[in-house]
Design a protein around this motif. Structure first.
Motif, PDB file in Angstrom:
ATOM      1  N   PHE A  60       5.033  -3.109  15.129  1.00  0.00           N
ATOM      2  CA  PHE A  60       5.642  -2.376  16.439  1.00  0.00           C
ATOM      3  C   PHE A  60       4.220  -1.309  16.146  1.00  0.00           C
ATOM      4  O   PHE A  60       5.089  -0.484  15.452  1.00  0.00           O
ATOM      5  N   LYS A  61       3.190  -1.091  16.560  1.00  0.00           N
ATOM      6  CA  LYS A  61       1.918  -0.019  16.282  1.00  0.00           C
ATOM      7  C   LYS A  61       1.480   0.160  15.435  1.00  0.00           C
ATOM      8  O   LYS A  61       1.419  -0.446  14.356  1.00  0.00           O
ATOM      9  N   GLU A  62       2.000   0.985  14.660  1.00  0.00           N
ATOM     10  CA  GLU A  62       1.922   1.311  12.727  1.00  0.00           C
ATOM     11  C   GLU A  62       2.642   0.834  12.303  1.00  0.00           C
ATOM     12  O   GLU A  62       2.345   0.716  10.601  1.00  0.00           O
ATOM     13  N   LEU A  63       4.242   0.608  12.601  1.00  0.00           N
ATOM     14  CA  LEU A  63       5.025   0.387  11.427  1.00  0.00           C
ATOM     15  C   LEU A  63       5.650  -1.383  11.266  1.00  0.00           C
ATOM     16  O   LEU A  63       5.079  -2.342  12.344  1.00  0.00           O
ATOM     17  N   THR A  64       4.973  -2.182  10.310  1.00  0.00           N
ATOM     18  CA  THR A  64       5.143  -3.449   9.849  1.00  0.00           C
ATOM     19  C   THR A  64       6.200  -3.295   8.705  1.00  0.00           C
ATOM     20  O   THR A  64       6.379  -2.992   7.651  1.00  0.00           O
ATOM     21  N   LYS A  78      12.216   2.415  19.399  1.00  0.00           N
ATOM     22  CA  LYS A  78      13.054   1.260  20.582  1.00  0.00           C
ATOM     23  C   LYS A  78      12.018  -0.024  20.555  1.00  0.00           C
ATOM     24  O   LYS A  78      11.998  -0.881  20.190  1.00  0.00           O
ATOM     25  N   GLY A  79      10.658   0.772  20.576  1.00  0.00           N
ATOM     26  CA  GLY A  79       9.621  -0.591  20.602  1.00  0.00           C
ATOM     27  C   GLY A  79       9.754  -1.735  19.396  1.00  0.00           C
ATOM     28  O   GLY A  79       9.272  -2.421  19.597  1.00  0.00           O
ATOM     29  N   PHE A  80       9.963  -1.240  17.851  1.00  0.00           N
ATOM     30  CA  PHE A  80       9.959  -1.885  16.522  1.00  0.00           C
ATOM     31  C   PHE A  80      11.147  -2.562  16.761  1.00  0.00           C
ATOM     32  O   PHE A  80      11.380  -3.824  16.786  1.00  0.00           O
ATOM     33  N   ASN A  81      12.287  -1.827  17.662  1.00  0.00           N
ATOM     34  CA  ASN A  81      13.892  -2.732  17.381  1.00  0.00           C
ATOM     35  C   ASN A  81      13.182  -3.821  18.328  1.00  0.00           C
ATOM     36  O   ASN A  81      14.162  -5.282  18.017  1.00  0.00           O
ATOM     37  N   ASN A  82      12.949  -3.615  19.138  1.00  0.00           N
ATOM     38  CA  ASN A  82      12.628  -4.900  20.641  1.00  0.00           C
ATOM     39  C   ASN A  82      11.697  -6.075  20.035  1.00  0.00           C
ATOM     40  O   ASN A  82      11.213  -6.763  21.028  1.00  0.00           O
ATOM     41  N   ALA A  83      10.498  -5.125  19.394  1.00  0.00           N
ATOM     42  CA  ALA A  83       9.535  -6.448  18.110  1.00  0.00           C
ATOM     43  C   ALA A  83      10.455  -7.643  18.498  1.00  0.00           C
ATOM     44  O   ALA A  83      10.941  -7.578  17.602  1.00  0.00           O
ATOM     45  N   SER A 125       0.458 -12.319  -2.037  1.00  0.00           N
ATOM     46  CA  SER A 125       0.406 -11.207  -2.222  1.00  0.00           C
ATOM     47  C   SER A 125      -1.142 -11.193  -2.416  1.00  0.00           C
ATOM     48  O   SER A 125      -1.034 -10.124  -1.229  1.00  0.00           O
ATOM     49  N   LEU A 126      -2.081 -10.980  -2.376  1.00  0.00           N
ATOM     50  CA  LEU A 126      -2.869 -12.061  -2.050  1.00  0.00           C
ATOM     51  C   LEU A 126      -3.341 -11.848  -1.074  1.00  0.00           C
ATOM     52  O   LEU A 126      -4.361 -10.955  -0.282  1.00  0.00           O
ATOM     53  N   ASP A 127      -2.821 -12.321  -0.017  1.00  0.00           N
ATOM     54  CA  ASP A 127      -3.042 -12.217   0.890  1.00  0.00           C
ATOM     55  C   ASP A 127      -3.072 -11.131   1.870  1.00  0.00           C
ATOM     56  O   ASP A 127      -3.398 -11.383   3.059  1.00  0.00           O
ATOM     57  N   PHE A 128      -1.490 -10.862   1.502  1.00  0.00           N
ATOM     58  CA  PHE A 128      -1.084  -9.991   2.223  1.00  0.00           C
ATOM     59  C   PHE A 128      -2.175  -8.711   2.452  1.00  0.00           C
ATOM     60  O   PHE A 128      -2.012  -7.907   3.363  1.00  0.00           O
ATOM     61  N   PHE A 129      -2.137  -8.313   0.839  1.00  0.00           N
ATOM     62  CA  PHE A 129      -2.953  -7.265   0.691  1.00  0.00           C
ATOM     63  C   PHE A 129      -4.654  -7.460   1.270  1.00  0.00           C
ATOM     64  O   PHE A 129      -4.778  -6.405   2.178  1.00  0.00           O
ATOM     65  N   ASN A 130      -4.395  -8.110   1.071  1.00  0.00           N
ATOM     66  CA  ASN A 130      -6.633  -8.425   1.993  1.00  0.00           C
ATOM     67  C   ASN A 130      -6.254  -8.507   3.676  1.00  0.00           C
ATOM     68  O   ASN A 130      -7.241  -7.290   3.656  1.00  0.00           O
ATOM     69  N   LYS A 131      -5.588  -8.727   4.337  1.00  0.00           N
ATOM     70  CA  LYS A 131      -5.125  -8.720   4.950  1.00  0.00           C
ATOM     71  C   LYS A 131      -4.516  -7.101   5.650  1.00  0.00           C
ATOM     72  O   LYS A 131      -5.389  -6.565   6.948  1.00  0.00           O
ATOM     73  N   TRP A 132      -3.944  -6.363   5.513  1.00  0.00           N
ATOM     74  CA  TRP A 132      -3.705  -5.501   5.401  1.00  0.00           C
ATOM     75  C   TRP A 132      -4.733  -4.243   4.906  1.00  0.00           C
ATOM     76  O   TRP A 132      -5.031  -3.167   6.200  1.00  0.00           O
ATOM     77  N   ILE A 133      -5.193  -4.251   4.025  1.00  0.00           N
ATOM     78  CA  ILE A 133      -6.341  -3.860   3.737  1.00  0.00           C
ATOM     79  C   ILE A 133      -7.644  -3.589   4.851  1.00  0.00           C
ATOM     80  O   ILE A 133      -8.349  -2.625   4.980  1.00  0.00           O
ATOM     81  N   LEU A 182       3.502  -0.016   5.533  1.00  0.00           N
ATOM     82  CA  LEU A 182       4.050  -1.537   5.327  1.00  0.00           C
ATOM     83  C   LEU A 182       5.116  -1.217   4.542  1.00  0.00           C
ATOM     84  O   LEU A 182       4.970  -0.446   3.543  1.00  0.00           O
ATOM     85  N   ILE A 183       6.081  -1.911   5.231  1.00  0.00           N
ATOM     86  CA  ILE A 183       6.947  -2.035   4.246  1.00  0.00           C
ATOM     87  C   ILE A 183       7.293  -3.371   3.567  1.00  0.00           C
ATOM     88  O   ILE A 183       7.026  -4.349   4.852  1.00  0.00           O
ATOM     89  N   TYR A 184       7.571  -4.044   2.275  1.00  0.00           N
ATOM     90  CA  TYR A 184       7.343  -5.274   2.370  1.00  0.00           C
ATOM     91  C   TYR A 184       8.657  -5.685   1.249  1.00  0.00           C
ATOM     92  O   TYR A 184       8.858  -4.678   0.374  1.00  0.00           O
ATOM     93  N   ALA A 185       9.588  -6.814   0.643  1.00  0.00           N
ATOM     94  CA  ALA A 185       9.802  -6.525   0.255  1.00  0.00           C
ATOM     95  C   ALA A 185      10.089  -8.384  -0.249  1.00  0.00           C
ATOM     96  O   ALA A 185      10.415  -9.232   0.786  1.00  0.00           O
TER      97      ALA A 185
END
Length: 227
Positions: A191-195, A167-172, A214-222, A139-142
């Protein structure tokens, strides 16, 4: 980011034009650094980008949040409290830390040593590719107000990343990230393992600016749930 973000331009047209022009030379110096892996070449490239950052400094805006008119060290007074808390003897004991160690929120000589070794300019995306090819989720976030790790640049390198899913990530599709509170808190591409997640209304310190989101994305990711 400094010239055309959703928060409006921070710099004037003259400064923006100079930054775009200077970048061409900085990019060439970076390629030389990558090819030679020579410390002197890499520090030369770092110095070039340092000059671009100095142009931004004339705006008197924080590099960690372009919305803030303050010196970076004074933008977050809570950091002083964190430093005091972390150096309490009972806290160090609870953490099992060596009692003689002193915690610093920021220590200039550490950053200087990284800079002088040429480390700042080196590419580390190859390690992300290795993780993805090993089926490790990344997960890359900013925060969308952060200049230092700005979302434009992070979005660009995740798209340019060389891996089997490029290619799949760019087309997502980019979709709305809606938290459990029903708030549209950002945009996400997966796409697959990259977010890649862009978080609205936040600078560099996302948990500080958007604690609920922050808590929302952390919990969902974990718990391996989609954002």
């Amino acid at each position: 980011m400094a010239c055309d973000s959703s928060y409006g331009p921070v710099l004037n047209n003259s400064a923006c034009s100079q930054m775009r022009g200077d970048y061409i030379q900085c990019a060439k110096l970076t390629e030389i650094c990558y090819d030679s892996k020579n410390v002197t070449d890499c520090v030369t490239a770092e110095n070039c980008f340092y000059g671009i950052f100095q142009l931004y400094k004339t705006s008197n805006r924080s590099m960690y949040d372009i919305r803030k008119h303050c010196d970076d060290d004074l933008c977050y007074p809570e950091l002083q409290d964190i430093e005091k808390y972390s150096n309490r003897e009972d806290v160090k004991t609870a953490l099992g830390a060596n009692p003689s160690l002193v915690f610093h929120v920021r220590k200039a000589d550490v950053g200087i040593n990284f800079y002088n070794s040429g480390d700042w300019i080196l590419p580390f995306d190859i390690y992300v590719s290795s993780l993805l090819e090993s089926n490790v989720r990344v997960l890359i976030y900013a925060g969308d107000a952060d200049l230092r790790c700005n979302w434009f640049g992070l979005d660009a390198w995740t798209k340019a990343l060389k891996w089997s899913g490029t290619k799949g990530f760019n087309n997502a599709n980019v979709t709305r990230w809606v938290t459990v509170t029903g708030t549209h808190s950002g945009d996400v591409r997966t796409f697959k393992e990259l977010t890649f997640l862009r978080i609205f209304g936040s600078g560099h310190y996302v948990p500080h600016d958007q604690p609920i989101a922050s808590l929302d994305f952390f919990n969902k990711w974990i718990f391996n749930k989609y954002l």
